[in-house]
Motif scaffolding. Sequence first.
Motif, PDB file in Angstrom:
ATOM      1  N   LEU A 278      37.179   4.316  54.405  1.00 32.82           N
ATOM      2  CA  LEU A 278      38.279   5.218  54.750  1.00 32.82           C
ATOM      3  C   LEU A 278      38.525   5.223  56.260  1.00 32.82           C
ATOM      4  O   LEU A 278      37.633   4.919  57.051  1.00 32.82           O
ATOM      5  CB  LEU A 278      37.981   6.615  54.204  1.00 32.82           C
ATOM      6  CG  LEU A 278      37.785   6.616  52.677  1.00 32.82           C
ATOM      7  CD1 LEU A 278      37.337   7.971  52.179  1.00 32.82           C
ATOM      8  CD2 LEU A 278      39.049   6.156  51.956  1.00 32.82           C
ATOM      9  N   ARG A 279      39.757   5.576  56.605  1.00 31.22           N
ATOM     10  CA  ARG A 279      40.197   5.480  57.995  1.00 31.22           C
ATOM     11  C   ARG A 279      39.987   6.821  58.721  1.00 31.22           C
ATOM     12  O   ARG A 279      40.282   7.895  58.147  1.00 31.22           O
ATOM     13  CB  ARG A 279      41.672   5.114  58.035  1.00 31.22           C
ATOM     14  CG  ARG A 279      42.008   3.891  57.191  1.00 31.22           C
ATOM     15  CD  ARG A 279      41.540   2.600  57.805  1.00 31.22           C
ATOM     16  NE  ARG A 279      41.950   1.443  56.994  1.00 31.22           N
ATOM     17  CZ  ARG A 279      41.863   0.174  57.422  1.00 31.22           C
ATOM     18  NH1 ARG A 279      41.412  -0.064  58.644  1.00 31.22           N
ATOM     19  NH2 ARG A 279      42.235  -0.820  56.655  1.00 31.22           N
ATOM     20  N   LEU A 280      39.529   6.759  59.962  1.00 33.90           N
ATOM     21  CA  LEU A 280      39.226   7.970  60.724  1.00 33.90           C
ATOM     22  C   LEU A 280      40.474   8.775  61.064  1.00 33.90           C
ATOM     23  O   LEU A 280      40.534   9.990  60.806  1.00 33.90           O
ATOM     24  CB  LEU A 280      38.484   7.601  62.015  1.00 33.90           C
ATOM     25  CG  LEU A 280      38.170   8.757  62.967  1.00 33.90           C
ATOM     26  CD1 LEU A 280      37.247   9.781  62.309  1.00 33.90           C
ATOM     27  CD2 LEU A 280      37.552   8.234  64.278  1.00 33.90           C
ATOM     28  N   MET A 281      41.485   8.125  61.644  1.00 38.05           N
ATOM     29  CA  MET A 281      42.585   8.859  62.285  1.00 38.05           C
ATOM     30  C   MET A 281      43.538   9.523  61.290  1.00 38.05           C
ATOM     31  O   MET A 281      44.051  10.605  61.546  1.00 38.05           O
ATOM     32  CB  MET A 281      43.382   7.937  63.214  1.00 38.05           C
ATOM     33  CG  MET A 281      42.588   7.418  64.395  1.00 38.05           C
ATOM     34  SD  MET A 281      41.735   8.704  65.331  1.00 38.05           S
ATOM     35  CE  MET A 281      43.102   9.552  66.116  1.00 38.05           C
ATOM     36  N   TYR A 282      43.796   8.876  60.143  1.00 39.73           N
ATOM     37  CA  TYR A 282      44.803   9.440  59.230  1.00 39.73           C
ATOM     38  C   TYR A 282      44.274   9.705  57.829  1.00 39.73           C
ATOM     39  O   TYR A 282      45.032   9.952  56.905  1.00 39.73           O
ATOM     40  CB  TYR A 282      46.051   8.553  59.161  1.00 39.73           C
ATOM     41  CG  TYR A 282      45.789   7.073  59.119  1.00 39.73           C
ATOM     42  CD1 TYR A 282      45.360   6.457  57.946  1.00 39.73           C
ATOM     43  CD2 TYR A 282      45.951   6.289  60.240  1.00 39.73           C
ATOM     44  CE1 TYR A 282      45.109   5.111  57.906  1.00 39.73           C
ATOM     45  CE2 TYR A 282      45.699   4.928  60.216  1.00 39.73           C
ATOM     46  CZ  TYR A 282      45.269   4.339  59.048  1.00 39.73           C
ATOM     47  OH  TYR A 282      45.012   2.983  59.006  1.00 39.73           O
ATOM     48  N   GLU A 283      42.950   9.641  57.662  1.00 35.26           N
ATOM     49  CA  GLU A 283      42.356  10.101  56.393  1.00 35.26           C
ATOM     50  C   GLU A 283      41.228  11.091  56.681  1.00 35.26           C
ATOM     51  O   GLU A 283      41.315  12.272  56.351  1.00 35.26           O
ATOM     52  CB  GLU A 283      41.852   8.892  55.571  1.00 35.26           C
ATOM     53  CG  GLU A 283      43.004   8.041  55.020  1.00 35.26           C
ATOM     54  CD  GLU A 283      42.545   6.772  54.303  1.00 35.26           C
ATOM     55  OE1 GLU A 283      41.438   6.275  54.583  1.00 35.26           O
ATOM     56  OE2 GLU A 283      43.321   6.263  53.464  1.00 35.26           O
ATOM     57  N   ALA A 284      40.167  10.640  57.341  1.00 42.90           N
ATOM     58  CA  ALA A 284      38.993  11.494  57.545  1.00 42.90           C
ATOM     59  C   ALA A 284      39.279  12.688  58.458  1.00 42.90           C
ATOM     60  O   ALA A 284      38.966  13.836  58.105  1.00 42.90           O
ATOM     61  CB  ALA A 284      37.833  10.670  58.106  1.00 42.90           C
ATOM     62  N   ASN A 285      39.904  12.458  59.614  1.00 41.82           N
ATOM     63  CA  ASN A 285      40.135  13.562  60.563  1.00 41.82           C
ATOM     64  C   ASN A 285      41.004  14.683  59.992  1.00 41.82           C
ATOM     65  O   ASN A 285      40.624  15.863  60.059  1.00 41.82           O
ATOM     66  CB  ASN A 285      40.755  13.041  61.863  1.00 41.82           C
ATOM     67  CG  ASN A 285      39.695  12.742  62.924  1.00 41.82           C
ATOM     68  OD1 ASN A 285      38.633  13.364  62.944  1.00 41.82           O
ATOM     69  ND2 ASN A 285      39.985  11.792  63.784  1.00 41.82           N
TER      70      ASN A 285
END
Length: 340
Positions: A278-285
């Motif tokens: 999963l992607r940090l900037m537009y999923e996890a954060n």
Amino acid sequence: MSEFVMTLQRHILEQGRNYPTATGAFTRLLGDIALAAKLISHNVNKAGLLDIVGGAGGENVFGEAQQKLDVYANQAMIKSLAFGGSLCAMVSEENEDVIPLSDDYPTGKYICHFDPLDGSSNIDVNVSIGTIFSIYRRVTPEGQPVTDEDVLQPGYCQVCAGYVIYGSSTMLVYTTGAGVYGFTLDPDFGSFILSHPKIRIPTKGRIYSVNIANFNFWESGMQNYVRWSLQSERSDSRNLTNRYIGSLVADFHRNLLKGGIFVYPSDNKSESGRDGKLRLMYEANPLAFIVEQAGGSASDGHTRIMDKKPTSLHQRTPLVIGSKEDVQIVEEFIQNKRTS
Ligand code: P6P
């Protein structure tokens, strides 16, 4: 109809009253996102008729130009957000680089990262999918070109985060740091109506969401956590149950309302898997901002998600997110502080 209908627009205006210097740009931006959500919802609900699995070109049953739905969703977000004058930059899961804004339109001080249609591989089998968004204020002076300093801010700098889930109904869930609010789209008059005020996630849940097919590719700590969870399904009072849809927004939304944990750890299935999927900037954060505002927590197994210093727009991260006590248990296993 009740005498007082709280629409998303009214809610944003109410929240805006807490910021006397507000210019209305943030309110406009959230309104633009809501418009994109309605456009995407309209097409997601017709997916089977639009023959969206095909590539571009040709016509669908309504005589409209045929488009892949995730391409459509990306365009809907970009076109809805580009002209409102609130943004100085956009970053999309579908675009390699920062999306430039036209010089023909005014720009603003906000940056929006988004995944326009997460889980789109599930469209053809009618599984719930979602749009995820994360909003920051620029840190360099307005009027100058946007820099990495603006688009690679840690998650704790977010001013707003939210998602739209296209399921049995279309819901928009968002936070500006003053709690989490859920709005359900009333298709009869096209407004998002407050249906879930002040969402709180239970401190502990019965649900764990993992893709167990990856078991052999996980580190031992994660394998020990799943062994411990599987044992509970048989005997003890924890009475855990596994629920995994394979659509992040759908799995997250269910756990947010019912309690539970979603884990997508790093794996050695592939080179990129070492950093998770999963992607940090537009999923996890954005989901981390929401879950913390609802009383839960989110980490990569070691570090709080929103404390991670981004190094690239599309960087991946392992993700452990949900009920606070459940996240803590997974972290103890992953950090090898416990094995059972
Ligand atoms: P896997 C969908 O493709 C997605 O990006 C998320 O929505 C979902 O949580 C995850 O991937 C599922 O991945 O490897 O379990 O199929």
